[in-house]
Design an enzyme around this catalytic site. Structure first.
Site, PDB file in Angstrom:
ATOM      1  CE  LYS A 175     -22.989  24.133   5.101  1.00  0.00           C
ATOM      2  NZ  LYS A 175     -22.058  23.852   6.215  1.00  0.00           N
ATOM      3  CG  HIS A 294     -13.019  26.970   7.714  1.00  0.00           C
ATOM      4  ND1 HIS A 294     -13.084  26.583   9.037  1.00  0.00           N
ATOM      5  CD2 HIS A 294     -14.311  27.081   7.294  1.00  0.00           C
ATOM      6  CE1 HIS A 294     -14.355  26.470   9.399  1.00  0.00           C
ATOM      7  NE2 HIS A 294     -15.122  26.767   8.360  1.00  0.00           N
TER       8      HIS A 294
END
Length: 475
Positions: A175, A294
Site C-alpha cells: 500500500k 485475486h
C-alpha cells in the site's frame, strides 16, 4: 389458415408455444453420476408457478427457446435437455424456492469453464418470467472435472517448493496500491519480506500504469526478493500481477517473471476471464510458477442474496480453471463473509471430497478425485488482534495477508512484518500446546507482547479497530 402459420402435421411438427414444464419439469428423473447438477434460488414473477419457473430455468440454460422449432425433430431433446428434477421451498421466503436442475455432460466442452458458465448462467438470468435468480451451487462430476488440469501445483507442492510446513503462510499487500514508483515499491517489498513475511503482493489493480510500468516493477521486486532471501535464509515471493489487456501480453509478463527466477505470479481471474486464467494456469504448471488468484469483481456477482452466483460456485470454477491461492474472505475483517458459509467454500477449495452439508451452504457432495487443492487467502482489514481467530478458523493450509496491518505499523514496514510473524508463531505454538485460541487468543497475544516490542506497538495502535457490520449473505 394462413400459409405462414400452417402446421405440418404430416411430418410430426406442431408449431406454437407450450409451457416449459411439459418438457423440462421431470420430477421422476433419477440423476446420473455423470450429470452436472445445479441448485438455483428462483424468485418468479407473480403468477408464475414454481414448476413452470424451474422448467424455464432448465430449458433456457440448455436446449429450450420460447417456442417450438422445426429443428427439434432433428435431434434427441430427451438426451440433451436440462431437467428440473426437484423443487423445494426456501425457509422463511414465501416467494422463493430452490430449483434443482440436471444437465447431461454432452452439453459442455471438455476443460472449458468458459463454456460451462456460458451455458448455465449465460442467458437465463435475464429471463422476464423470473424476478431474480441465483446459482447457489454446482455438482461437478469426476467425469467432467478430470478434463481440467486444475491448479498449477496445489497445496503440498507449494509447501515443498517453499520448504515451509506446520503453519499458515504470511502475506502483505503493498500500500498505497497505486501511485508508488517501481523503486519505492520494491523497497516496501524488501522491508516486509526481511521482517518475516513469506509473501508480498501486488494489489488487484496494479497492472502497468504510467507511474509504474510492469517491467520496472518486476525487476525491483525480484531484486527485493533475492536480497530478503539472502538475509533471512527463507524462500520468499511477491505476487507479480500478470493481468493485462490481452492474453498475449499476460503470458509475456509471466514469461518475464519466470526469467527473473521469481516463484509466483498473480491473476485477476474474473476481470481477466476464465479463458485467460486457464491459459495462464497451464503456463504456470509447465514452467514451475505458483499462481495467486485475486477475485476482484466477485461481489458484483455474488453479494446479492437473491440474484447472481454464490462465491462457492466461483470457487469451484477457479479450482477447475486453475490457481494455487484465491482470496476467500476473512470472517473477522472488513470484507463480507459469514463463518459457516466461508468454511464451506474453503473446504470446497482445499479438500478432495466434501459431503453435502446444507448447514454450510453445500448443496451437493463434491468429489474432486485427484485434482490439487487451492489455498484460501484471508485478506482485508485484518491486524494482529485477529491472528488467533484467523489461525483457528483457517488452519495451516492458508495465507493470512495483512496490508494495512503490516504497513500501518507506527515504526515502519519491517517492524509491522515482525509483529505479524511473532503473533503467528505465538498462536501456532499455543495451538500446538493444546490451548483454545478461540477463548484464550487475546491472552496469547498479550503474552507474546512481553518479548516483542514490535508486536506490543501494533497491539496498541489497533486495539480499538473492529468491523462490526452484519453480513448480507446468510444461510
Amino acid at each position: 389458415m394462413s400459409p405462414k402459420t400452417e402446421t405440418k402435421a404430416s411430418v410430426g411438427f406442431k408449431a406454437g408455444v407450450k409451457d416449459y414444464r411439459l418438457t423440462y419439469y421431470t420430477p421422476e428423473y433419477q440423476t446420473k453420476d455423470t450429470d452436472i447438477l445445479a441448485a438455483f434460488r428462483v424468485t418468479p414473477q407473480p403468477g408464475v408457478p414454481p414448476e413452470e419457473a424451474g422448467a424455464a430455468v432448465a430449458a433456457e440454460s440448455s436446449t429450450g427457446t420460447w417456442t417450438t422449432v422445426w429443428t427439434d425433430g432433428l435431434t434427441s431433446l430427451d438426451r440433451y435437455k436440462g431437467r428440473c428434477y426437484d423443487i423445494e421451498p426456501v425457509p422463511g421466503e414465501e416467494t422463493q424456492f430452490i430449483a434443482y436442475v440436471a444437465y447431461p455432460l454432452d452439453l459442455f466442452e471438455e476443460g472449458s469453464v468458459t463454456n460451462l458458465f456460458t451455458s448455465i448462467v449465460g442467458n437465463v438470468f435475464g429471463f422476464k418470467a423470473l424476478r431474480a435468480l441465483r446459482l447457489e451451487d454446482l455438482r461437478i462430476p469426476p467425469s467432467y472435472s478430470k478434463t481440467f488440469q486444475g491448479p498449477p501445483h496445489g497445496i503440498q507442492v507449494e509447501r515443498d517448493k517453499l520448504n515451509k510446513y506446520g503453519r499458515p503462510l504470511l502475506g502483505c499487500t503493498i500500500k498505497p496500491k497505486l501511485g508508488l514508483s517501481a523503486k519505492n515499491y520494491g523497497r516496501a517489498v524488501y522491508e516486509c519480506l526481511r521482517g518475516g513475511l513469506d509473501f508480498t503482493k501486488d494489489d488487484e489493480n496494479v497492472n502497468s500504469q504510467p507511474f509504474m510500468r510492469w517491467r520496472d516493477r518486476f525487476v525491483f521486486c525480484a531484486e527485493a526478493i533475492n536480497k530478503a532471501q539472502a538475509e533471512t535464509g527463507e524462500i520468499k515471493g511477491h505476487y507479480l500481477n500478470a493481468t493485462a489487456g490481452t492474453c498475449e501480453e499476460m503470458i509475456k509478463r509471466a514469461v518475464f517473471a519466470r526469467e527473473l527466477g521469481v516463484p509466483i505470479v498473480m491473476h485477476d481471474y474474473l476481470t481477466g476471464g476464465f479463458t485467460a486464467n486457464t491459459s495462464l494456469a497451464h503456463y504456470c504448471r509447465d514452467n514451475g510458477l505458483l499462481l495467486h488468484i485475486h477475485r476482484a469483481m466477485h461481489a458484483v456477482i455474488d453479494r446479492q442474496r437473491n440474484h447472481g452466483m454464490h462465491f462457492r460456485v466461483l470457487a469451484k470454477a477457479l479450482r477447475m480453471s486453475g490457481g494455487d491461492h484465491i482470496h476467500a474472505g476473512t470472517v473477522v475483517g472488513k470484507l463480507e463473509g459469514e463463518r459457516d458459509v466461508t468454511l464451506g467454500f474453503v473446504d470446497l477449495l482445499r479438500d478432495d471430497f466434501i459431503e453435502k452439508d446444507r448447514s454450510r451452504g453445500i448443496y451437493f457432495t463434491q468429489d474432486w478425485v485427484s485434482m490439487p487443492g487451492v489455498m484460501p487467502v484471508a485478506s482485508g482489514g485484518i491486524h494482529v488482534w485477529h491472528m488467533p481467530a484467523l489461525t483457528e478458523i483457517f488452519g495451516d493450509d492458508s495465507v493470512l495477508q495483512f496490508g494495512g496491518g503490516t504497513l500501518g505499523h507506527p515504526w515502519g514496514n519491517a517492524p509491522g512484518a515482525v509483529a505479524n510473524r511473532v503473533a503467528l508463531e505465538a498462536c501456532v505454538q499455543a495451538r500446538n500446546e493444546g490451548r483454545d485460541l478461540a477463548r484464550e487468543g487475546n491472552e496469547v497475544i498479550r503474552e507474546a507482547c512481553k518479548w516483542s516490542p514490535e508486536l506490543a506497538a501494533a497491539c496498541e495502535i489497533w486495539k480499538e479497530i473492529k468491523f462490526e457490520f452484519d453480513v448480507i449473505d446468510r444461510l
